[in-house]
Design an enzyme around this catalytic site. Structure first.
Site, PDB file in Angstrom:
ATOM      1  N   VAL A 101       0.859  -1.188   0.000  1.00 11.16           N
ATOM      2  CA  VAL A 101       0.000   0.000   0.000  1.00 11.16           C
ATOM      3  C   VAL A 101       0.891   1.232   0.000  1.00 11.16           C
ATOM      4  O   VAL A 101       1.926   1.273   0.669  1.00 11.16           O
ATOM      5  CB  VAL A 101      -0.952   0.001   1.225  1.00 11.16           C
ATOM      6  CG1 VAL A 101      -0.180   0.014   2.534  1.00 11.16           C
ATOM      7  CG2 VAL A 101      -1.918   1.164   1.171  1.00 11.16           C
ATOM      8  N   GLY A 102       0.528   2.214  -0.813  1.00 17.35           N
ATOM      9  CA  GLY A 102       1.288   3.451  -0.886  1.00 17.35           C
ATOM     10  C   GLY A 102       0.409   4.649  -0.638  1.00 17.35           C
ATOM     11  O   GLY A 102      -0.750   4.516  -0.234  1.00 17.35           O
ATOM     12  N   LYS A 119      -2.750  -3.253  -9.476  1.00 17.05           N
ATOM     13  CA  LYS A 119      -2.448  -1.968  -8.848  1.00 17.05           C
ATOM     14  C   LYS A 119      -3.689  -1.104  -8.932  1.00 17.05           C
ATOM     15  O   LYS A 119      -4.134  -0.754 -10.021  1.00 17.05           O
ATOM     16  CB  LYS A 119      -1.273  -1.271  -9.526  1.00 17.05           C
ATOM     17  CG  LYS A 119      -0.948   0.080  -8.881  1.00 17.05           C
ATOM     18  CD  LYS A 119       0.281   0.721  -9.475  1.00 17.05           C
ATOM     19  CE  LYS A 119       0.577   2.054  -8.789  1.00 17.05           C
ATOM     20  NZ  LYS A 119       1.764   2.723  -9.359  1.00 17.05           N
ATOM     21  N   VAL A 186       6.581  -9.015 -10.528  1.00 20.34           N
ATOM     22  CA  VAL A 186       8.017  -8.758 -10.612  1.00 20.34           C
ATOM     23  C   VAL A 186       8.701  -9.455  -9.438  1.00 20.34           C
ATOM     24  O   VAL A 186       8.296  -9.266  -8.292  1.00 20.34           O
ATOM     25  CB  VAL A 186       8.303  -7.242 -10.574  1.00 20.34           C
ATOM     26  CG1 VAL A 186       9.798  -6.977 -10.493  1.00 20.34           C
ATOM     27  CG2 VAL A 186       7.704  -6.565 -11.804  1.00 20.34           C
ATOM     28  N   GLY A 188      11.661 -10.373  -6.605  1.00 14.14           N
ATOM     29  CA  GLY A 188      12.489  -9.518  -5.764  1.00 14.14           C
ATOM     30  C   GLY A 188      11.656  -8.610  -4.874  1.00 14.14           C
ATOM     31  O   GLY A 188      10.485  -8.858  -4.608  1.00 14.14           O
ATOM     32  N   ASP A 222       9.332  10.288 -10.428  1.00  8.48           N
ATOM     33  CA  ASP A 222       9.161  10.022  -8.986  1.00  8.48           C
ATOM     34  C   ASP A 222      10.083   8.886  -8.566  1.00  8.48           C
ATOM     35  O   ASP A 222       9.728   8.074  -7.721  1.00  8.48           O
ATOM     36  CB  ASP A 222       7.703   9.679  -8.686  1.00  8.48           C
ATOM     37  CG  ASP A 222       7.409   9.632  -7.193  1.00  8.48           C
ATOM     38  OD1 ASP A 222       8.017  10.409  -6.437  1.00  8.48           O
ATOM     39  OD2 ASP A 222       6.572   8.797  -6.778  1.00  8.48           O
ATOM     40  N   ASN A 227      10.442   2.703  -5.518  1.00  7.71           N
ATOM     41  CA  ASN A 227       9.852   2.199  -6.753  1.00  7.71           C
ATOM     42  C   ASN A 227      10.896   1.666  -7.737  1.00  7.71           C
ATOM     43  O   ASN A 227      10.718   1.723  -8.943  1.00  7.71           O
ATOM     44  CB  ASN A 227       8.950   3.249  -7.414  1.00  7.71           C
ATOM     45  CG  ASN A 227       9.573   4.622  -7.418  1.00  7.71           C
ATOM     46  OD1 ASN A 227      10.770   4.765  -7.636  1.00  7.71           O
ATOM     47  ND2 ASN A 227       8.746   5.628  -7.177  1.00  7.71           N
ATOM     48  N   ASP A 239       5.931   2.044 -10.937  1.00  7.24           N
ATOM     49  CA  ASP A 239       5.199   3.267 -10.547  1.00  7.24           C
ATOM     50  C   ASP A 239       5.485   4.435 -11.492  1.00  7.24           C
ATOM     51  O   ASP A 239       6.271   5.325 -11.192  1.00  7.24           O
ATOM     52  CB  ASP A 239       5.523   3.681  -9.112  1.00  7.24           C
ATOM     53  CG  ASP A 239       5.080   2.661  -8.094  1.00  7.24           C
ATOM     54  OD1 ASP A 239       4.215   1.836  -8.418  1.00  7.24           O
ATOM     55  OD2 ASP A 239       5.604   2.682  -6.955  1.00  7.24           O
TER      56      ASP A 239
END
Length: 286
Positions: A101-102, A119, A186, A188, A222, A227, A239
């Site tokens: 969560v961002g 997302k 993705v 990792g 950003d 990200n 992102d």
């Protein structure tokens, strides 16, 4: 609050009809008048009252009585519409757990053709005015509720992922619906959560990817340790809703800020001494 897939699956066709009507009509109204909603969905007053009660109880719709009785779609209701459509298209078959969560997004695992990532862009009330002011792709006039701002943000990121796919190490875009992007998983973790055995190699890979994106017409806008993802050997840039083209009037400042964020992070965590001017020259080389 995490999405409850069971609630979405249990929605009655009349409730879906109401959510669709609210979505359409909120382009004109902040609170959709009850009489207008009833005319749009063509349900009897008792049926509409019952179905709205269910939606309000499940926190998919909100109501207000000042200055008139009206209803509004909230993020959970917008989630329900997007995920229902993605399931109907067979893009996803099951919703998994929230994995991140961002400030302006929620990330879920889901089943599609294997495990995929969802997302959900969610531009919050506090950040909305700043977003309208600072991001040129947002409409400067007219009514644009947060849910529609989030759809604009998702469209912007999906555009970048499609253009960069195969050229830059980014998640593979699979589908989009409203404010939800479906993309490849993705491997990792975010750079902030990693301890790198060879920070120099990873730093050089990051510069390579930033350079390839720049050559393709995209500056991230950003970029930071939050990200960039890596498995210790490969990096991915994620992102992308704030990207700008290299022809933008602020391109140099934005690129420098992106690179400075990365250089500062490596210096603090790994005591490196990378040079900003060298990084800018490398990324912008013809």
């Amino acid at each position: 609050m995490p999405i409850d897939a069971d609630i979405i699956k249990s929605l009655h066709k009349y409730e879906i009809r109401i959510l669709h009507a609210l979505e359409r009509m909120m382009k004109r109204y902040r609170w959709v008048p009850e009489d207008d909603l009833r005319a749009a969905v063509k349900l009897s007053p008792p049926e509409l009252k019952y179905r709205l009660g269910n939606l309000i109880h499940r926190d998919l719709v909100r109501s207000d009585s000042v200055p008139y009785k009206g209803y509004a779609l909230v993020f959970a209701g917008y989630d329900a519409l997007a995920l229902s459509d993605l399931a109907g298209k067979k893009t996803i078959s099951a919703l998994g757990c929230m994995v991140g969560v961002g400030k302006e997004s929620e990330i879920y695992e889901a089943l599609g053709f294997g495990i995929v990532i969802l997302k959900l862009h969610k531009v919050g009330q506090r950040s909305f005015q700043t977003l309208k002011t600072n991001r040129e792709y947002m409409p400067g006039e007219g009514h644009c509720p947060w849910i529609f701002a989030s759809a604009k943000s998702a469209e912007r990121e999906y555009e970048a992922l499609k253009a960069l796919n195969g050229k830059v190490s980014v998640p593979v875009p699979i589908d989009i619906n409203r404010h939800v992007i479906v993309m490849s998983q993705v491997p990792g973790a975010n750079l902030i959560r990693c301890v790198l055995e060879d920070p120099d190699t990873i730093y050089r890979q990051i510069l390579d990817e930033v350079q390839k994106a720049y050559a393709a017409g995209f500056i991230h806008g950003d970029l930071s340790e939050y990200n960039i993802m890596t498995d210790g050997e490969t990096v991915w840039l994620i992102d992308w809703p704030q990207w700008i083209p290299p022809t933008h009037q602020n391109a140099d400042a934005v690129l420098r800020h992106d690179l400075e964020n990365v250089i500062t992070y490596f210096a603090k965590k790994y005591q490196t001494n990378y040079d900003l001017e060298e990084a800018v020259a490398f990324v912008t080389k013809p």
